[in-house]
Design a protein around this motif. Structure first.
Motif, short mmCIF file in Angstrom:
data_model
loop_
_atom_site.label_atom_id
_atom_site.label_comp_id
_atom_site.label_asym_id
_atom_site.label_seq_id
_atom_site.Cartn_x
_atom_site.Cartn_y
_atom_site.Cartn_z
N ASN A 184 -60.18 3.22 27.67
CA ASN A 184 -60.62 2.69 28.97
C ASN A 184 -60.25 1.23 29.15
O ASN A 184 -59.83 0.80 30.23
N PHE A 185 -60.44 0.44 28.09
CA PHE A 185 -60.19 -0.99 28.20
C PHE A 185 -58.73 -1.26 28.54
O PHE A 185 -58.42 -2.11 29.37
N GLN A 186 -57.82 -0.49 27.94
CA GLN A 186 -56.40 -0.68 28.21
C GLN A 186 -56.03 -0.23 29.63
O GLN A 186 -55.20 -0.85 30.28
N LEU A 187 -56.66 0.84 30.09
CA LEU A 187 -56.31 1.40 31.39
C LEU A 187 -57.19 0.88 32.53
O LEU A 187 -57.04 1.30 33.67
N ASN A 188 -58.10 -0.02 32.21
CA ASN A 188 -59.01 -0.60 33.21
C ASN A 188 -59.87 0.49 33.86
O ASN A 188 -60.05 0.52 35.08
N LEU A 189 -60.39 1.39 33.04
CA LEU A 189 -61.23 2.48 33.51
C LEU A 189 -62.66 2.29 33.05
O LEU A 189 -62.94 1.56 32.09
N ILE A 190 -63.57 2.96 33.73
CA ILE A 190 -64.98 2.96 33.36
C ILE A 190 -65.45 4.40 33.28
O ILE A 190 -65.17 5.20 34.17
N THR A 191 -66.13 4.74 32.21
CA THR A 191 -66.72 6.07 32.06
C THR A 191 -68.18 6.03 32.51
O THR A 191 -68.94 5.18 32.06
N ILE A 192 -68.53 6.94 33.41
CA ILE A 192 -69.91 7.07 33.87
C ILE A 192 -70.48 8.34 33.27
O ILE A 192 -69.90 9.42 33.40
N ARG A 193 -71.62 8.22 32.59
CA ARG A 193 -72.26 9.37 31.97
C ARG A 193 -73.69 9.51 32.49
O ARG A 193 -74.42 8.52 32.56
N ALA A 194 -74.05 10.74 32.84
CA ALA A 194 -75.43 11.02 33.28
C ALA A 194 -75.99 12.12 32.39
O ALA A 194 -75.30 13.10 32.10
N GLU A 195 -77.23 11.94 31.94
CA GLU A 195 -77.83 12.96 31.09
C GLU A 195 -79.35 12.89 31.16
O GLU A 195 -79.93 11.88 31.58
N ARG A 196 -79.99 13.97 30.76
CA ARG A 196 -81.43 14.01 30.58
C ARG A 196 -81.75 14.96 29.43
O ARG A 196 -80.95 15.84 29.11
N ARG A 197 -82.93 14.79 28.84
CA ARG A 197 -83.33 15.60 27.68
C ARG A 197 -84.69 16.24 27.97
O ARG A 197 -85.62 15.56 28.41
N LEU A 198 -84.78 17.52 27.71
CA LEU A 198 -85.99 18.26 28.03
C LEU A 198 -86.01 19.59 27.31
O LEU A 198 -85.00 20.01 26.71
N ALA A 199 -87.15 20.27 27.35
CA ALA A 199 -87.29 21.60 26.76
C ALA A 199 -88.29 22.39 27.58
O ALA A 199 -89.22 21.83 28.16
N LEU A 200 -88.08 23.71 27.63
CA LEU A 200 -89.02 24.61 28.29
C LEU A 200 -89.59 25.56 27.24
O LEU A 200 -88.84 26.20 26.50
N THR A 201 -90.91 25.61 27.16
CA THR A 201 -91.56 26.55 26.26
C THR A 201 -92.36 27.55 27.09
O THR A 201 -93.10 27.16 27.99
N VAL A 202 -92.17 28.82 26.80
CA VAL A 202 -92.91 29.88 27.49
C VAL A 202 -93.97 30.39 26.53
O VAL A 202 -93.67 31.15 25.61
N GLU A 203 -95.18 29.93 26.71
CA GLU A 203 -96.26 30.27 25.78
C GLU A 203 -96.94 31.58 26.10
O GLU A 203 -97.54 32.22 25.23
N LYS A 204 -96.90 32.02 27.37
CA LYS A 204 -97.64 33.22 27.77
C LYS A 204 -96.74 34.18 28.55
O LYS A 204 -96.77 34.22 29.79
#
Length: 388
Positions: free
Chosen positions: A356-376
Protein backbone atom coordinates in the motif's frame (compact mmCIF):
# COMPACT_ATOMS: atom_id res chain seq x y z
CA UNK A 1 -14.24 35.35 -11.93
CA UNK A 2 -17.47 35.16 -9.86
CA UNK A 3 -18.33 31.82 -11.52
CA UNK A 4 -15.02 30.39 -10.32
CA UNK A 5 -15.71 31.62 -6.79
CA UNK A 6 -19.23 30.11 -6.84
CA UNK A 7 -17.76 26.79 -7.97
CA UNK A 8 -15.19 26.98 -5.20
CA UNK A 9 -17.96 27.70 -2.69
CA UNK A 10 -19.88 24.63 -3.90
CA UNK A 11 -16.76 22.50 -3.39
CA UNK A 12 -16.29 23.94 0.09
CA UNK A 13 -19.91 23.22 1.02
CA UNK A 14 -19.53 19.63 -0.22
CA UNK A 15 -16.40 19.17 1.89
CA UNK A 16 -18.08 20.79 4.88
CA UNK A 17 -21.06 18.42 4.62
CA UNK A 18 -18.73 15.42 4.32
CA UNK A 19 -16.76 16.44 7.40
CA UNK A 20 -20.00 17.09 9.27
CA UNK A 21 -21.20 13.56 8.40
CA UNK A 22 -17.84 12.23 9.54
CA UNK A 23 -18.15 14.09 12.83
CA UNK A 24 -21.65 12.62 13.32
CA UNK A 25 -20.26 9.15 12.66
CA UNK A 26 -17.43 9.67 15.16
CA UNK A 27 -19.91 10.80 17.79
CA UNK A 28 -21.91 7.60 17.28
CA UNK A 29 -18.92 5.23 17.23
CA UNK A 30 -16.38 6.98 19.48
CA UNK A 31 -18.55 9.25 21.61
CA UNK A 32 -16.59 12.32 20.55
CA UNK A 33 -15.32 14.17 17.48
CA UNK A 34 -11.65 13.57 16.67
CA UNK A 35 -9.27 16.53 16.90
CA UNK A 36 -8.24 16.30 13.26
CA UNK A 37 -11.91 16.39 12.24
CA UNK A 38 -12.51 19.53 14.33
CA UNK A 39 -9.45 21.19 12.78
CA UNK A 40 -10.61 20.28 9.27
CA UNK A 41 -14.09 21.73 9.89
CA UNK A 42 -12.58 24.99 11.24
CA UNK A 43 -10.26 25.27 8.23
CA UNK A 44 -13.12 24.70 5.78
CA UNK A 45 -15.20 27.34 7.62
CA UNK A 46 -12.43 29.92 7.25
CA UNK A 47 -12.10 29.11 3.55
CA UNK A 48 -15.86 29.47 3.10
CA UNK A 49 -15.92 32.93 4.72
CA UNK A 50 -12.98 34.14 2.61
CA UNK A 51 -14.68 33.06 -0.62
CA UNK A 52 -17.95 34.70 0.44
CA UNK A 53 -16.11 37.98 1.12
CA UNK A 54 -14.45 37.84 -2.31
CA UNK A 55 -17.78 37.20 -4.02
CA UNK A 56 -19.44 40.12 -2.18
CA UNK A 57 -16.61 42.45 -3.20
CA UNK A 58 -16.92 41.45 -6.87
CA UNK A 59 -20.69 42.00 -6.83
CA UNK A 60 -20.25 45.45 -5.32
CA UNK A 61 -17.64 46.41 -7.94
CA UNK A 62 -19.86 45.18 -10.78
CA UNK A 63 -22.86 47.11 -9.47
CA UNK A 64 -20.77 50.29 -9.21
CA UNK A 65 -19.56 49.90 -12.81
CA UNK A 66 -23.12 49.32 -14.03
CA UNK A 67 -24.33 52.51 -12.34
CA UNK A 68 -21.70 54.53 -14.25
CA UNK A 69 -23.02 53.48 -17.70
CA UNK A 70 -25.31 55.89 -19.62
CA UNK A 71 -28.96 54.92 -19.39
CA UNK A 72 -30.69 53.55 -22.50
CA UNK A 73 -33.30 56.11 -23.58
CA UNK A 74 -34.47 54.32 -26.73
CA UNK A 75 -37.98 52.91 -26.64
CA UNK A 76 -39.04 49.61 -28.16
CA UNK A 77 -39.52 51.19 -31.57
CA UNK A 78 -36.07 52.74 -31.71
CA UNK A 79 -34.49 49.48 -30.52
CA UNK A 80 -36.34 47.55 -33.22
CA UNK A 81 -35.17 49.66 -36.16
CA UNK A 82 -31.60 49.67 -34.89
CA UNK A 83 -31.50 45.91 -34.61
CA UNK A 84 -29.20 44.13 -37.09
CA UNK A 85 -31.97 41.74 -38.10
CA UNK A 86 -34.20 44.63 -39.13
CA UNK A 87 -31.35 46.22 -41.07
CA UNK A 88 -30.80 42.96 -42.93
CA UNK A 89 -34.48 42.67 -43.75
CA UNK A 90 -34.53 46.19 -45.28
CA UNK A 91 -31.76 45.10 -47.66
CA UNK A 92 -33.77 42.16 -48.99
CA UNK A 93 -34.26 41.64 -52.70
CA UNK A 94 -37.42 42.46 -54.66
CA UNK A 95 -39.07 39.23 -53.53
CA UNK A 96 -38.50 39.98 -49.84
CA UNK A 97 -35.81 37.34 -49.41
CA UNK A 98 -32.64 37.83 -47.41
CA UNK A 99 -29.40 36.08 -48.36
CA UNK A 100 -27.18 35.16 -45.43
CA UNK A 101 -23.83 33.47 -45.78
CA UNK A 102 -23.05 31.07 -42.88
CA UNK A 103 -19.37 30.68 -42.12
CA UNK A 104 -19.91 27.87 -39.59
CA UNK A 105 -22.72 25.72 -38.16
CA UNK A 106 -22.78 25.36 -34.38
CA UNK A 107 -24.33 22.08 -33.23
CA UNK A 108 -25.31 20.66 -29.85
CA UNK A 109 -22.16 18.54 -29.76
CA UNK A 110 -20.23 17.29 -26.76
CA UNK A 111 -18.30 20.17 -25.31
CA UNK A 112 -21.01 22.73 -26.08
CA UNK A 113 -23.43 21.56 -23.38
CA UNK A 114 -23.10 20.99 -19.65
CA UNK A 115 -24.95 18.29 -17.71
CA UNK A 116 -26.57 18.62 -14.30
CA UNK A 117 -24.85 16.76 -11.46
CA UNK A 118 -26.93 15.04 -8.80
CA UNK A 119 -25.45 15.80 -5.37
CA UNK A 120 -24.28 12.94 -3.19
CA UNK A 121 -24.07 9.27 -4.18
CA UNK A 122 -26.89 7.06 -5.43
CA UNK A 123 -26.94 4.29 -2.85
CA UNK A 124 -27.52 0.60 -3.43
CA UNK A 125 -30.00 -1.47 -1.45
CA UNK A 126 -29.88 -1.34 2.36
CA UNK A 127 -31.77 -4.15 4.05
CA UNK A 128 -33.78 -3.45 7.17
CA UNK A 129 -32.32 -5.75 9.82
CA UNK A 130 -34.91 -7.46 12.02
CA UNK A 131 -33.46 -10.55 13.75
CA UNK A 132 -30.71 -9.11 15.95
CA UNK A 133 -32.96 -6.60 17.69
CA UNK A 134 -35.20 -9.41 18.98
CA UNK A 135 -32.43 -11.36 20.70
CA UNK A 136 -31.29 -10.98 24.28
CA UNK A 137 -27.84 -9.36 24.10
CA UNK A 138 -25.07 -9.84 26.66
CA UNK A 139 -21.59 -8.28 26.40
CA UNK A 140 -18.62 -10.58 26.89
CA UNK A 141 -14.83 -10.37 27.02
CA UNK A 142 -14.25 -14.11 26.55
CA UNK A 143 -13.12 -15.88 23.36
CA UNK A 144 -15.81 -18.57 23.78
CA UNK A 145 -19.12 -19.09 25.54
CA UNK A 146 -19.72 -22.18 27.69
CA UNK A 147 -23.11 -23.10 29.10
CA UNK A 148 -24.92 -25.98 30.76
CA UNK A 149 -28.33 -26.81 29.33
CA UNK A 150 -31.07 -28.78 31.02
CA UNK A 151 -31.54 -32.02 29.12
CA UNK A 152 -34.32 -33.99 30.87
CA UNK A 153 -36.28 -32.94 33.93
CA UNK A 154 -38.25 -35.71 35.59
CA UNK A 155 -40.65 -34.10 38.02
CA UNK A 156 -41.70 -36.56 40.74
CA UNK A 157 -43.20 -33.95 43.05
CA UNK A 158 -46.32 -35.34 44.75
CA UNK A 159 -48.38 -35.10 47.89
CA UNK A 160 -46.74 -37.09 50.68
CA UNK A 161 -48.25 -38.30 53.91
CA UNK A 162 -46.55 -37.44 57.14
CA UNK A 163 -43.70 -39.78 58.03
CA UNK A 164 -43.35 -41.30 54.55
CA UNK A 165 -40.39 -40.92 52.18
CA UNK A 166 -40.72 -38.03 49.76
CA UNK A 167 -40.42 -38.77 46.01
CA UNK A 168 -37.13 -38.01 44.27
CA UNK A 169 -36.96 -36.00 41.04
CA UNK A 170 -34.06 -36.01 38.58
CA UNK A 171 -32.50 -33.59 36.16
CA UNK A 172 -29.88 -34.33 33.53
CA UNK A 173 -27.75 -31.71 31.84
CA UNK A 174 -25.68 -31.36 28.70
CA UNK A 175 -22.82 -28.88 28.24
CA UNK A 176 -22.40 -26.57 25.28
CA UNK A 177 -19.59 -24.41 23.92
CA UNK A 178 -19.64 -21.78 21.21
CA UNK A 179 -16.52 -19.85 20.15
CA UNK A 180 -16.75 -16.17 19.29
CA UNK A 181 -17.04 -15.64 15.54
CA UNK A 182 -15.37 -12.80 13.65
CA UNK A 183 -17.28 -11.37 10.70
CA UNK A 184 -15.06 -9.11 8.59
CA UNK A 185 -14.16 -7.82 5.13
CA UNK A 186 -11.85 -5.20 3.59
CA UNK A 187 -11.45 -2.99 0.55
CA UNK A 188 -8.69 -0.79 -0.86
CA UNK A 189 -9.00 2.84 -1.94
CA UNK A 190 -6.42 5.38 -3.02
CA UNK A 191 -5.03 7.87 -0.55
CA UNK A 192 -6.07 10.64 -2.94
CA UNK A 193 -9.71 9.51 -2.76
CA UNK A 194 -9.60 9.44 1.03
CA UNK A 195 -8.26 13.02 1.11
CA UNK A 196 -9.92 14.63 -1.91
CA UNK A 197 -13.39 13.05 -1.83
CA UNK A 198 -14.44 12.83 1.78
CA UNK A 199 -18.09 12.15 0.88
CA UNK A 200 -17.19 9.08 -1.18
CA UNK A 201 -14.78 7.83 1.48
CA UNK A 202 -17.50 8.21 4.14
CA UNK A 203 -19.96 6.33 1.94
CA UNK A 204 -17.48 3.47 1.51
CA UNK A 205 -17.05 3.26 5.29
CA UNK A 206 -20.83 3.12 5.74
CA UNK A 207 -21.15 0.40 3.11
CA UNK A 208 -18.43 -1.64 4.82
CA UNK A 209 -20.31 -1.50 8.14
CA UNK A 210 -23.52 -2.49 6.37
CA UNK A 211 -21.78 -5.46 4.74
CA UNK A 212 -20.70 -6.83 8.12
CA UNK A 213 -24.17 -6.46 9.63
CA UNK A 214 -25.80 -8.00 6.56
CA UNK A 215 -23.64 -11.10 6.93
CA UNK A 216 -24.46 -11.28 10.65
CA UNK A 217 -28.20 -11.09 9.89
CA UNK A 218 -27.90 -14.07 7.56
CA UNK A 219 -25.70 -16.06 9.94
CA UNK A 220 -28.05 -15.57 12.88
CA UNK A 221 -30.57 -17.67 10.97
CA UNK A 222 -28.69 -20.01 8.63
CA UNK A 223 -25.13 -20.17 10.05
CA UNK A 224 -24.08 -23.83 10.15
CA UNK A 225 -22.15 -23.60 13.42
CA UNK A 226 -18.92 -25.01 11.93
CA UNK A 227 -16.12 -22.69 13.07
CA UNK A 228 -15.75 -19.88 12.26
CA UNK A 229 -19.49 -19.77 11.34
CA UNK A 230 -22.19 -18.69 13.78
CA UNK A 231 -24.51 -21.41 15.06
CA UNK A 232 -27.75 -20.10 13.54
CA UNK A 233 -31.30 -20.54 14.80
CA UNK A 234 -32.15 -22.89 11.92
CA UNK A 235 -29.16 -25.17 12.43
CA UNK A 236 -29.95 -28.77 13.38
CA UNK A 237 -30.30 -29.14 17.14
CA UNK A 238 -31.31 -25.53 17.70
CA UNK A 239 -35.05 -26.05 17.26
CA UNK A 240 -37.85 -28.58 17.63
CA UNK A 241 -39.32 -29.71 14.31
CA UNK A 242 -43.04 -28.90 14.15
CA UNK A 243 -43.55 -32.40 12.70
CA UNK A 244 -46.70 -31.70 10.73
CA UNK A 245 -47.58 -33.26 7.38
CA UNK A 246 -50.54 -32.57 5.14
CA UNK A 247 -52.12 -35.78 6.39
CA UNK A 248 -51.62 -35.02 10.08
CA UNK A 249 -53.13 -31.56 9.65
CA UNK A 250 -56.17 -33.07 7.97
CA UNK A 251 -56.46 -35.66 10.74
CA UNK A 252 -56.44 -32.85 13.28
CA UNK A 253 -59.33 -31.19 11.47
CA UNK A 254 -57.13 -28.48 9.94
CA UNK A 255 -56.61 -27.52 6.33
CA UNK A 256 -53.10 -27.57 4.94
CA UNK A 257 -52.70 -23.82 4.63
CA UNK A 258 -50.16 -21.40 6.05
CA UNK A 259 -52.43 -19.94 8.72
CA UNK A 260 -53.39 -23.33 10.18
CA UNK A 261 -49.79 -24.56 10.19
CA UNK A 262 -48.55 -21.46 12.04
CA UNK A 263 -51.41 -21.66 14.53
CA UNK A 264 -50.80 -25.37 15.17
CA UNK A 265 -47.08 -24.80 15.77
CA UNK A 266 -47.84 -21.94 18.15
CA UNK A 267 -50.29 -24.13 20.04
CA UNK A 268 -47.64 -26.83 20.44
CA UNK A 269 -45.14 -24.27 21.76
CA UNK A 270 -47.69 -23.10 24.31
CA UNK A 271 -48.38 -26.71 25.37
CA UNK A 272 -44.64 -27.09 26.02
CA UNK A 273 -44.77 -24.02 28.31
CA UNK A 274 -42.93 -21.87 25.76
CA UNK A 275 -45.67 -19.57 24.43
CA UNK A 276 -44.48 -18.10 21.15
CA UNK A 277 -43.91 -14.36 20.88
CA UNK A 278 -42.35 -14.24 17.40
CA UNK A 279 -43.14 -15.72 13.99
CA UNK A 280 -40.24 -15.50 11.53
CA UNK A 281 -41.09 -15.77 7.83
CA UNK A 282 -39.42 -15.15 4.52
CA UNK A 283 -40.40 -11.70 3.24
CA UNK A 284 -42.14 -13.13 0.17
CA UNK A 285 -44.09 -15.67 2.25
CA UNK A 286 -45.25 -12.97 4.64
CA UNK A 287 -46.63 -10.87 1.80
CA UNK A 288 -48.55 -13.87 0.45
CA UNK A 289 -50.26 -14.09 3.83
CA UNK A 290 -50.76 -10.34 4.05
CA UNK A 291 -52.46 -10.27 0.62
CA UNK A 292 -54.72 -13.27 1.29
CA UNK A 293 -58.46 -12.51 0.79
CA UNK A 294 -61.75 -14.16 1.64
CA UNK A 295 -64.45 -15.10 -0.85
CA UNK A 296 -65.73 -11.52 -0.76
CA UNK A 297 -62.36 -10.05 -1.75
CA UNK A 298 -61.64 -8.70 1.72
CA UNK A 299 -58.13 -8.92 3.12
CA UNK A 300 -57.93 -11.55 5.86
CA UNK A 301 -55.38 -9.59 7.87
CA UNK A 302 -57.20 -6.29 7.74
CA UNK A 303 -57.30 -3.03 5.83
CA UNK A 304 -54.11 -2.37 3.78
CA UNK A 305 -54.22 1.21 5.05
CA UNK A 306 -53.67 0.07 8.62
CA UNK A 307 -50.24 0.82 10.09
CA UNK A 308 -50.57 -1.81 12.82
CA UNK A 309 -47.58 -3.98 13.73
CA UNK A 310 -47.73 -7.24 11.70
CA UNK A 311 -49.14 -10.02 13.87
CA UNK A 312 -50.47 -13.55 13.63
CA UNK A 313 -52.51 -15.00 16.47
CA UNK A 314 -51.28 -12.21 18.75
CA UNK A 315 -47.56 -12.75 18.09
CA UNK A 316 -45.33 -10.35 16.18
CA UNK A 317 -44.35 -11.30 12.63
CA UNK A 318 -40.75 -10.73 11.56
CA UNK A 319 -40.16 -10.83 7.80
CA UNK A 320 -36.56 -11.36 6.75
CA UNK A 321 -34.85 -12.01 3.42
CA UNK A 322 -32.41 -14.20 5.35
CA UNK A 323 -35.19 -16.68 6.13
CA UNK A 324 -35.45 -19.53 3.59
CA UNK A 325 -38.58 -19.34 1.47
CA UNK A 326 -41.30 -21.83 2.35
CA UNK A 327 -40.15 -22.19 5.99
CA UNK A 328 -41.44 -20.84 9.29
CA UNK A 329 -39.85 -20.39 12.73
CA UNK A 330 -42.23 -19.99 15.66
CA UNK A 331 -41.17 -19.58 19.26
CA UNK A 332 -40.06 -17.52 22.20
CA UNK A 333 -36.93 -15.95 20.80
CA UNK A 334 -36.07 -14.15 24.03
CA UNK A 335 -35.92 -17.49 25.85
CA UNK A 336 -34.52 -19.68 23.10
CA UNK A 337 -31.25 -17.91 22.34
CA UNK A 338 -28.72 -15.33 23.51
CA UNK A 339 -26.50 -13.07 21.42
CA UNK A 340 -23.07 -12.47 22.94
CA UNK A 341 -21.32 -9.28 21.83
CA UNK A 342 -17.52 -9.46 22.02
CA UNK A 343 -16.89 -6.38 19.86
CA UNK A 344 -19.19 -4.01 18.00
CA UNK A 345 -18.47 -3.01 14.41
CA UNK A 346 -14.92 -1.63 14.17
CA UNK A 347 -13.64 0.17 11.05
CA UNK A 348 -9.87 0.54 10.68
CA UNK A 349 -7.65 2.06 7.97
CA UNK A 350 -4.01 1.34 7.21
CA UNK A 351 -1.42 2.17 4.53
CA UNK A 352 0.90 -0.62 5.76
CA UNK A 353 -0.97 -3.52 4.14
CA UNK A 354 1.06 -5.39 1.50
CA UNK A 355 2.50 -2.73 -0.89
CA UNK A 356 0.00 0.00 0.00
CA UNK A 357 2.73 2.46 0.93
CA UNK A 358 4.38 2.09 -2.48
CA UNK A 359 1.11 2.35 -4.39
CA UNK A 360 -0.37 5.13 -2.24
CA UNK A 361 -3.31 2.93 -1.24
CA UNK A 362 -5.27 2.58 1.98
CA UNK A 363 -6.91 -0.63 3.19
CA UNK A 364 -10.23 -0.23 4.98
CA UNK A 365 -11.31 -3.14 7.18
CA UNK A 366 -14.63 -3.56 8.99
CA UNK A 367 -15.33 -6.34 11.45
CA UNK A 368 -17.28 -7.37 14.53
CA UNK A 369 -17.06 -10.32 16.93
CA UNK A 370 -20.03 -12.14 18.40
CA UNK A 371 -21.58 -15.53 19.16
CA UNK A 372 -25.09 -16.96 19.24
CA UNK A 373 -25.98 -19.64 21.77
CA UNK A 374 -29.27 -21.51 21.55
CA UNK A 375 -29.92 -22.74 25.07
CA UNK A 376 -33.56 -23.85 24.69
CA UNK A 377 -34.34 -25.64 21.39
CA UNK A 378 -37.70 -26.65 22.90
CA UNK A 379 -38.73 -22.99 22.84
CA UNK A 380 -38.84 -22.97 19.03
CA UNK A 381 -40.79 -24.81 16.34
CA UNK A 382 -39.47 -24.91 12.76
CA UNK A 383 -40.34 -26.58 9.48
CA UNK A 384 -42.18 -26.29 6.17
CA UNK A 385 -44.81 -23.58 5.91
CA UNK A 386 -46.93 -25.83 3.66
CA UNK A 387 -45.89 -29.41 4.51
CA UNK A 388 -46.26 -32.26 2.01
Amino acid sequence: MSAEILKALDNVETKLKAMSDKADGEMKTLGKVADDTKTAIDTIGIEQRELADRLLKLEQERKAAKDDLPKQEDGYGEQFVKDAAFEGFTKADAHGRVRIELKNTVTNAIGNTFSERRPGIVEGAFRLFTIEDLLTKIPTSAPAIDWVRENVFTNAAAETAEGLIKPQSSITFSPGTMPISTVAHWIKITRQLAKDNAALAAYINRRMVYGVNLRVENQLLVGNGVAPNINGLLNAGNFTAHGYTAASLTAAGLTNNRFDLIGAAMGDAALADYPADVVVLNTGDWWKLRLAKDSQGRYLLGDPGSAAVPQLFGSSVVASNAMPAGKVWVGSLSQAATLWIREGVVVEMSDSDENNFQLNLITIRAERRLALTVEKPAAARYGDLVPA
